[in-house]
Design a protein around this motif. Sequence first.
Motif, PDB file in Angstrom:
ATOM      1  N   UNK A   3       8.581  14.393   9.181  1.00  0.00           N
ATOM      2  CA  UNK A   3       8.326  14.334   7.738  1.00  0.00           C
ATOM      3  C   UNK A   3       8.245  12.881   7.271  1.00  0.00           C
ATOM      4  N   UNK A   4       9.120  12.034   7.788  1.00  0.00           N
ATOM      5  CA  UNK A   4       9.093  10.622   7.420  1.00  0.00           C
ATOM      6  C   UNK A   4       7.784   9.982   7.877  1.00  0.00           C
ATOM      7  N   UNK A   5       7.363  10.276   9.082  1.00  0.00           N
ATOM      8  CA  UNK A   5       6.090   9.750   9.578  1.00  0.00           C
ATOM      9  C   UNK A   5       4.923  10.227   8.744  1.00  0.00           C
ATOM     10  N   UNK A   6       4.963  11.482   8.317  1.00  0.00           N
ATOM     11  CA  UNK A   6       3.901  12.031   7.478  1.00  0.00           C
ATOM     12  C   UNK A   6       3.853  11.330   6.124  1.00  0.00           C
ATOM     13  N   UNK A   7       5.010  11.113   5.524  1.00  0.00           N
ATOM     14  CA  UNK A   7       5.064  10.423   4.225  1.00  0.00           C
ATOM     15  C   UNK A   7       4.532   9.004   4.360  1.00  0.00           C
ATOM     16  N   UNK A   8       4.923   8.294   5.405  1.00  0.00           N
ATOM     17  CA  UNK A   8       4.434   6.929   5.608  1.00  0.00           C
ATOM     18  C   UNK A   8       2.934   6.917   5.852  1.00  0.00           C
ATOM     19  N   UNK A   9       2.420   7.883   6.588  1.00  0.00           N
ATOM     20  CA  UNK A   9       0.982   7.965   6.829  1.00  0.00           C
ATOM     21  C   UNK A   9       0.223   8.227   5.536  1.00  0.00           C
ATOM     22  N   UNK A  10       0.759   9.066   4.664  1.00  0.00           N
ATOM     23  CA  UNK A  10       0.116   9.338   3.369  1.00  0.00           C
ATOM     24  C   UNK A  10       0.101   8.082   2.511  1.00  0.00           C
ATOM     25  N   UNK A  11       1.182   7.324   2.507  1.00  0.00           N
ATOM     26  CA  UNK A  11       1.245   6.085   1.719  1.00  0.00           C
ATOM     27  C   UNK A  11       0.226   5.080   2.234  1.00  0.00           C
ATOM     28  N   UNK A  12       0.160   4.890   3.541  1.00  0.00           N
ATOM     29  CA  UNK A  12      -0.795   3.940   4.114  1.00  0.00           C
ATOM     30  C   UNK A  12      -2.225   4.404   3.846  1.00  0.00           C
ATOM     31  N   UNK A  13      -2.476   5.685   4.003  1.00  0.00           N
ATOM     32  CA  UNK A  13      -3.811   6.222   3.738  1.00  0.00           C
ATOM     33  C   UNK A  13      -4.215   6.072   2.284  1.00  0.00           C
ATOM     34  N   UNK A  14      -3.296   6.318   1.363  1.00  0.00           N
ATOM     35  CA  UNK A  14      -3.601   6.166  -0.066  1.00  0.00           C
ATOM     36  C   UNK A  14      -3.881   4.709  -0.406  1.00  0.00           C
ATOM     37  N   UNK A  15      -3.111   3.784   0.178  1.00  0.00           N
ATOM     38  CA  UNK A  15      -3.347   2.361  -0.070  1.00  0.00           C
ATOM     39  C   UNK A  15      -4.705   1.938   0.468  1.00  0.00           C
ATOM     40  N   UNK A  16      -5.055   2.401   1.663  1.00  0.00           N
ATOM     41  CA  UNK A  16      -6.359   2.079   2.246  1.00  0.00           C
ATOM     42  C   UNK A  16      -7.486   2.627   1.389  1.00  0.00           C
ATOM     43  N   UNK A  17      -7.364   3.879   0.939  1.00  0.00           N
ATOM     44  CA  UNK A  17      -8.388   4.507   0.113  1.00  0.00           C
ATOM     45  C   UNK A  17      -8.541   3.778  -1.226  1.00  0.00           C
TER      46      UNK A  17
END
Length: 111
Positions: A3-17
């Motif tokens: 879950x922590x990895x998923x949350x971090x991936x969503x944050x990085x993806x949102x920042x990139x987008x």
Amino acid sequence: MLALGLVLAVIVGAAWLFRRISMGGMLGRWQPAKVVSGVMVGPHERVVIVELEGQWLVLGVTAKQVNLLTSMARPEGAANAASAPAATPPFAEWLAAALAKHRRSSSNDTP
């Protein structure tokens, strides 16, 4: 951990987008202001000339604030000077010559 990895991936993806969208939209857009010139007057102070809709704004810029020093109409001959490429500073020329000399001497030393 998953879950922590998923949350971090969503944050990085949102920042990139967000970065892709904001930078992509600005590329084709007209920029109303451009920096014409600037000079350092102290360790953290600059005087900058900004062109905005045919007016030149002379700004005093410090680490904490920006002050309008004066404004004036853009000089007639300034359009050509602002669009011309900047002259190469003497240090840049010296550095390029020194690097070229170093590369020539390095290539001669190798067998």
